[in-house]
Design a protein around this motif. Sequence first.
Motif, PDB file in Angstrom:
ATOM      1  N   PRO A  67      -8.794  53.510 -61.367  1.00 60.02           N
ATOM      2  CA  PRO A  67      -9.040  53.007 -62.721  1.00 60.02           C
ATOM      3  C   PRO A  67      -8.021  53.576 -63.713  1.00 60.02           C
ATOM      4  CG  PRO A  67     -11.082  53.740 -61.709  1.00 60.02           C
ATOM      5  CD  PRO A  67      -9.971  54.190 -60.812  1.00 60.02           C
ATOM      6  N   GLY A  68      -7.674  52.778 -64.715  1.00 58.85           N
ATOM      7  CA  GLY A  68      -6.736  53.239 -65.725  1.00 58.85           C
ATOM      8  C   GLY A  68      -7.369  54.240 -66.681  1.00 58.85           C
ATOM      9  N   TRP A  69      -6.519  54.963 -67.397  1.00 63.43           N
ATOM     10  CA  TRP A  69      -7.017  55.935 -68.358  1.00 63.43           C
ATOM     11  C   TRP A  69      -6.004  56.109 -69.480  1.00 63.43           C
ATOM     12  CZ3 TRP A  69      -4.304  60.664 -68.891  1.00 63.43           C
ATOM     13  CH2 TRP A  69      -3.352  60.930 -67.880  1.00 63.43           C
ATOM     14  N   THR A  70      -6.430  56.727 -70.549  1.00 63.79           N
ATOM     15  CA  THR A  70      -5.570  56.968 -71.706  1.00 63.79           C
ATOM     16  C   THR A  70      -5.549  58.459 -72.019  1.00 63.79           C
ATOM     17  OG1 THR A  70      -7.459  56.529 -73.158  1.00 63.79           O
ATOM     18  CG2 THR A  70      -5.960  54.689 -72.726  1.00 63.79           C
ATOM     19  N   PRO A  71      -4.507  58.946 -72.717  1.00 65.46           N
ATOM     20  CA  PRO A  71      -4.426  60.382 -73.032  1.00 65.46           C
ATOM     21  C   PRO A  71      -5.686  60.901 -73.717  1.00 65.46           C
ATOM     22  CG  PRO A  71      -2.337  59.318 -73.520  1.00 65.46           C
ATOM     23  CD  PRO A  71      -3.305  58.216 -73.186  1.00 65.46           C
ATOM     24  N   GLY A  72      -6.158  62.055 -73.245  1.00 68.74           N
ATOM     25  CA  GLY A  72      -7.384  62.644 -73.751  1.00 68.74           C
ATOM     26  C   GLY A  72      -8.572  62.407 -72.837  1.00 68.74           C
ATOM     27  N   ALA A  73      -8.413  61.542 -71.824  1.00 70.62           N
ATOM     28  CA  ALA A  73      -9.518  61.205 -70.927  1.00 70.62           C
ATOM     29  C   ALA A  73      -9.811  62.339 -69.954  1.00 70.62           C
ATOM     30  CB  ALA A  73      -9.213  59.928 -70.163  1.00 70.62           C
ATOM     31  N   HIS A  74     -11.024  62.335 -69.421  1.00 65.14           N
ATOM     32  CA  HIS A  74     -11.399  63.295 -68.397  1.00 65.14           C
ATOM     33  C   HIS A  74     -12.210  62.603 -67.321  1.00 65.14           C
ATOM     34  CE1 HIS A  74     -15.081  63.383 -70.927  1.00 65.14           C
ATOM     35  NE2 HIS A  74     -15.707  63.660 -69.784  1.00 65.14           N
ATOM     36  N   VAL A  75     -12.366  63.280 -66.200  1.00 64.07           N
ATOM     37  CA  VAL A  75     -13.194  62.782 -65.106  1.00 64.07           C
ATOM     38  C   VAL A  75     -14.268  63.815 -64.805  1.00 64.07           C
ATOM     39  CG1 VAL A  75     -11.482  61.276 -64.033  1.00 64.07           C
ATOM     40  CG2 VAL A  75     -11.525  63.705 -63.444  1.00 64.07           C
ATOM     41  N   ASP A  76     -15.362  63.342 -64.201  1.00 60.90           N
ATOM     42  CA  ASP A  76     -16.451  64.208 -63.766  1.00 60.90           C
ATOM     43  C   ASP A  76     -16.348  64.378 -62.254  1.00 60.90           C
ATOM     44  OD1 ASP A  76     -18.213  64.295 -66.321  1.00 60.90           O
ATOM     45  OD2 ASP A  76     -17.839  62.167 -65.997  1.00 60.90           O
ATOM     46  N   LEU A  77     -16.303  65.612 -61.784  1.00 59.63           N
ATOM     47  CA  LEU A  77     -16.247  65.897 -60.363  1.00 59.63           C
ATOM     48  C   LEU A  77     -17.595  66.423 -59.883  1.00 59.63           C
ATOM     49  CD1 LEU A  77     -13.186  65.641 -60.900  1.00 59.63           C
ATOM     50  CD2 LEU A  77     -12.847  67.565 -59.334  1.00 59.63           C
ATOM     51  N   GLU A  78     -18.116  65.838 -58.814  1.00 61.50           N
ATOM     52  CA  GLU A  78     -19.319  66.357 -58.171  1.00 61.50           C
ATOM     53  C   GLU A  78     -18.892  67.425 -57.175  1.00 61.50           C
ATOM     54  OE1 GLU A  78     -22.209  63.687 -56.589  1.00 61.50           O
ATOM     55  OE2 GLU A  78     -21.722  62.108 -58.025  1.00 61.50           O
ATOM     56  N   LEU A  79     -19.072  68.673 -57.545  1.00 60.84           N
ATOM     57  CA  LEU A  79     -18.612  69.786 -56.720  1.00 60.84           C
ATOM     58  C   LEU A  79     -19.692  70.295 -55.778  1.00 60.84           C
ATOM     59  CD1 LEU A  79     -16.613  71.684 -59.475  1.00 60.84           C
ATOM     60  CD2 LEU A  79     -15.703  70.266 -57.635  1.00 60.84           C
ATOM     61  N   GLY A  80     -20.905  69.810 -55.934  1.00 61.16           N
ATOM     62  CA  GLY A  80     -22.013  70.209 -55.074  1.00 61.16           C
ATOM     63  C   GLY A  80     -23.268  69.549 -55.582  1.00 61.16           C
ATOM     64  N   PRO A  81     -24.378  69.716 -54.894  1.00 64.47           N
ATOM     65  CA  PRO A  81     -25.647  69.119 -55.345  1.00 64.47           C
ATOM     66  C   PRO A  81     -26.002  69.591 -56.751  1.00 64.47           C
ATOM     67  CG  PRO A  81     -25.843  69.934 -53.094  1.00 64.47           C
ATOM     68  CD  PRO A  81     -24.532  70.441 -53.616  1.00 64.47           C
ATOM     69  N   GLY A  82     -26.079  68.651 -57.684  1.00 63.54           N
ATOM     70  CA  GLY A  82     -26.421  68.989 -59.065  1.00 63.54           C
ATOM     71  C   GLY A  82     -25.334  69.726 -59.812  1.00 63.54           C
ATOM     72  N   LEU A  83     -24.135  69.827 -59.239  1.00 64.21           N
ATOM     73  CA  LEU A  83     -23.045  70.570 -59.869  1.00 64.21           C
ATOM     74  C   LEU A  83     -21.919  69.610 -60.220  1.00 64.21           C
ATOM     75  CD1 LEU A  83     -22.081  73.422 -60.681  1.00 64.21           C
ATOM     76  CD2 LEU A  83     -20.978  73.574 -58.442  1.00 64.21           C
ATOM     77  N   VAL A  84     -21.891  69.176 -61.475  1.00 62.90           N
ATOM     78  CA  VAL A  84     -20.886  68.245 -61.972  1.00 62.90           C
ATOM     79  C   VAL A  84     -20.079  68.948 -63.050  1.00 62.90           C
ATOM     80  CG1 VAL A  84     -20.469  66.000 -63.050  1.00 62.90           C
ATOM     81  CG2 VAL A  84     -22.400  66.293 -61.500  1.00 62.90           C
ATOM     82  N   ARG A  85     -18.765  68.851 -62.963  1.00 68.44           N
ATOM     83  CA  ARG A  85     -17.895  69.481 -63.963  1.00 68.44           C
ATOM     84  C   ARG A  85     -16.840  68.489 -64.431  1.00 68.44           C
ATOM     85  NH1 ARG A  85     -21.568  72.245 -63.891  1.00 68.44           N
ATOM     86  NH2 ARG A  85     -21.737  74.502 -63.561  1.00 68.44           N
ATOM     87  N   GLN A  86     -16.413  68.645 -65.689  1.00 66.30           N
ATOM     88  CA  GLN A  86     -15.407  67.762 -66.277  1.00 66.30           C
ATOM     89  C   GLN A  86     -14.037  68.434 -66.267  1.00 66.30           C
ATOM     90  OE1 GLN A  86     -18.254  68.636 -68.201  1.00 66.30           O
ATOM     91  NE2 GLN A  86     -19.208  66.998 -67.046  1.00 66.30           N
ATOM     92  N   TYR A  87     -13.011  67.627 -65.995  1.00 71.68           N
ATOM     93  CA  TYR A  87     -11.641  68.121 -66.058  1.00 71.68           C
ATOM     94  C   TYR A  87     -10.766  67.054 -66.704  1.00 71.68           C
ATOM     95  CZ  TYR A  87     -13.411  71.669 -62.925  1.00 71.68           C
ATOM     96  OH  TYR A  87     -14.157  72.692 -62.400  1.00 71.68           O
TER      97      TYR A  87
END
Length: 350
Positions: A52-72
């Motif tokens: 998917p496309g994105w624009t400057p300033g955007a972030h994604v959510d990573l599922e790093l484990g059960p119930g553990l979501v972080r933004q980068y």
Amino acid sequence: MTEEAVAGEAVTDEEPAGEAVAGLELTVVARDRVATEVVALTLGRPDGGELPGWTPGAHVDLELGPGLVRQYSLCGDPEERTTMRIAVQREPAGRGGSRLAHERLTVGATVRVHGPRNTFPLVAARRYLFVAGGVGITPIRPMVAAADAAGADWRLVYGGRSRATMAFATTLRQRYGGRVSLYPQDETGLLDLAAVLAGPDVGTVYCCGPESLVTAVEEHCRGWPPGCLHVERFAPRDDGRPATTIDGDGGPAGTTDDGGPATAFEVELALSGRTVTVPPGTSILRAVEEAGVPVLSSCRQGTCGTCETPVLAGVPEHRDSLLGAAERAAGDVMLICVSRARTPRLVLEL
């Protein structure tokens, strides 16, 4: 991550939601150490397909484990559509997300990614001043590239504990020369914000970094015209309100915005056909989860926007550190990890 005081048109179009809403299983295709305790991860589809496309300033959510979501924040090139790049700083005192990212996201590892989403968009302007602190450089880096490509007058002021801890500092300086000013604290001391932020004529200001930096920048820009300052923060805003009761989510839920006691209210979940009661001391997010309705969430502090939910009826009581004044006044979305209700009943699109 949070943003406020946005005004004007974005430099580029908003990214499409598309398949990113349900999440994508992506593979780590490259991993590079870009500073002390900071690794850059390049993510792509296993089949090499378009993202998917994105624009400057955007972030994604990573599922790093059960119930553990972080933004980068995305810190690569929006024109590169087969990969996304993020940078992760290891936080020994954090809640475990960065540690897992550093230890588990090696080349070949897979991770479910949601987004991209942009709550910190770059608006069109003739002049910009970018102020970054530490890993706060990540959303600023593609903004700098976009401003430069647009022919805008811009300057980047970038501070950190030391040169070794400042991700992308060398490449930014090599590419843009004197437009980039580096301030390693062990060499130059703290940023002289009084000099940097001499007045609104410095341009449209974008700031991202530690809460101490963001708060100081806001203070220096107090009284400037609306839309002059845009900030993204990684922690809840310290606005001087009295301490509140904290529920198990980590969200303030014990008092109202004016310091009065919180009361129970009902939330109708329009898509699920359920109605739940949210008692004092419990967030909407927790009540909805306990009713068996899954909601993607992360910070549980009102800073990241992951749990942003459309409001179909009722008046929300906003307690987040993300939504701007216009969004709060409109009342058609809310962050259910910390915000509550001003009316006895809310109807949410859940």
